[in-house]
Design a protein around this motif. Structure first.
Motif, PDB file in Angstrom:
ATOM      1  N   PHE A 229       0.807  -1.217   0.000  1.00 42.78           N
ATOM      2  CA  PHE A 229       0.000   0.000   0.000  1.00 42.78           C
ATOM      3  C   PHE A 229       0.846   1.276   0.000  1.00 42.78           C
ATOM      4  O   PHE A 229       0.627   2.173  -0.802  1.00 42.78           O
ATOM      5  N   PHE A 230       1.824   1.363   0.890  1.00 40.34           N
ATOM      6  CA  PHE A 230       2.583   2.601   1.037  1.00 40.34           C
ATOM      7  C   PHE A 230       3.571   2.847  -0.109  1.00 40.34           C
ATOM      8  O   PHE A 230       4.074   3.950  -0.250  1.00 40.34           O
ATOM      9  N   SER A 231       3.835   1.836  -0.943  1.00 41.97           N
ATOM     10  CA  SER A 231       4.715   2.033  -2.098  1.00 41.97           C
ATOM     11  C   SER A 231       4.088   3.006  -3.092  1.00 41.97           C
ATOM     12  O   SER A 231       4.777   3.734  -3.787  1.00 41.97           O
ATOM     13  N   ASN A 232       2.757   2.990  -3.177  1.00 38.76           N
ATOM     14  CA  ASN A 232       2.053   3.842  -4.144  1.00 38.76           C
ATOM     15  C   ASN A 232       1.337   5.002  -3.471  1.00 38.76           C
ATOM     16  O   ASN A 232       0.454   5.603  -4.058  1.00 38.76           O
ATOM     17  N   TYR A 233       1.705   5.286  -2.231  1.00 40.16           N
ATOM     18  CA  TYR A 233       0.969   6.271  -1.440  1.00 40.16           C
ATOM     19  C   TYR A 233       1.678   7.619  -1.430  1.00 40.16           C
ATOM     20  O   TYR A 233       2.868   7.690  -1.144  1.00 40.16           O
ATOM     21  N   THR A 234       0.963   8.677  -1.756  1.00 38.16           N
ATOM     22  CA  THR A 234       1.521  10.026  -1.664  1.00 38.16           C
ATOM     23  C   THR A 234       0.640  10.852  -0.734  1.00 38.16           C
ATOM     24  O   THR A 234      -0.520  11.120  -1.070  1.00 38.16           O
ATOM     25  N   PRO A 235       1.164  11.219   0.427  1.00 35.70           N
ATOM     26  CA  PRO A 235       0.351  12.002   1.366  1.00 35.70           C
ATOM     27  C   PRO A 235       0.174  13.445   0.880  1.00 35.70           C
ATOM     28  O   PRO A 235       1.042  13.979   0.192  1.00 35.70           O
ATOM     29  N   LYS A 236      -0.955  14.053   1.253  1.00 37.49           N
ATOM     30  CA  LYS A 236      -1.213  15.452   0.880  1.00 37.49           C
ATOM     31  C   LYS A 236      -0.294  16.390   1.667  1.00 37.49           C
ATOM     32  O   LYS A 236       0.122  17.414   1.184  1.00 37.49           O
TER      33      LYS A 236
END
Length: 131
Positions: free
Chosen positions: A103-110
């Motif tokens: 999940f976090f590999s493709n995650y970009t936080p705002k």
């Protein structure tokens, strides 16, 4: 630890989770985790919203790591953005990672600061298994 010699049904789980005693609630949360009672997932999501005890909330998130599904993942993501308590946020990051380790590999936080915090938490969870 407590030994569980009987099967729980939904009504019993809800009854015990509604106990005014936080220790009773904690024991049932742990029982759900240890026995991997997957049908309790939706019940715990509903209960989480009204649970006031921080240790029990952390225990619920740890239980989600064992019995979670895509519904849990969506809920954990909502919690991640709204949670201010760092210990709880830490467990939520681990929960998301346990349910979907990509999940976090493709995650970009705002928010970059939030992203950095999540990254540090994630690093801790990953390195914990290496050591």
């Amino acid at each position: 630890g407590v030994r569980y010699k009987f099967k729980f049904n939904i009504e019993q789980l809800i009854f015990l989770l509604d106990s005014p005693n936080p220790l009773v609630r904690k024991e049932i949360i742990i029982a759900i985790r240890e026995l991997k009672i997957e049908f309790a997932n939706a019940i715990l999501i509903k209960h989480y919203k009204k649970e006031k005890n921080l240790r029990n909330k952390i225990s619920i998130v740890k239980t989600f790591q064992k019995i979670g599904n895509p519904l849990t993942l969506d809920y954990a993501l909502q919690l991640l953005f709204n949670e201010k308590d760092l210990d709880l946020k830490f467990e939520i990051v681990n929960c998301i990672y346990q349910i979907d380790n990509n999940f976090f590999s493709n995650y970009t936080p705002k928010n970059p600061t939030e992203g950095e915090l999540i990254y540090k938490m994630l690093l801790h969870h990953k390195s914990r298994y290496i050591n």
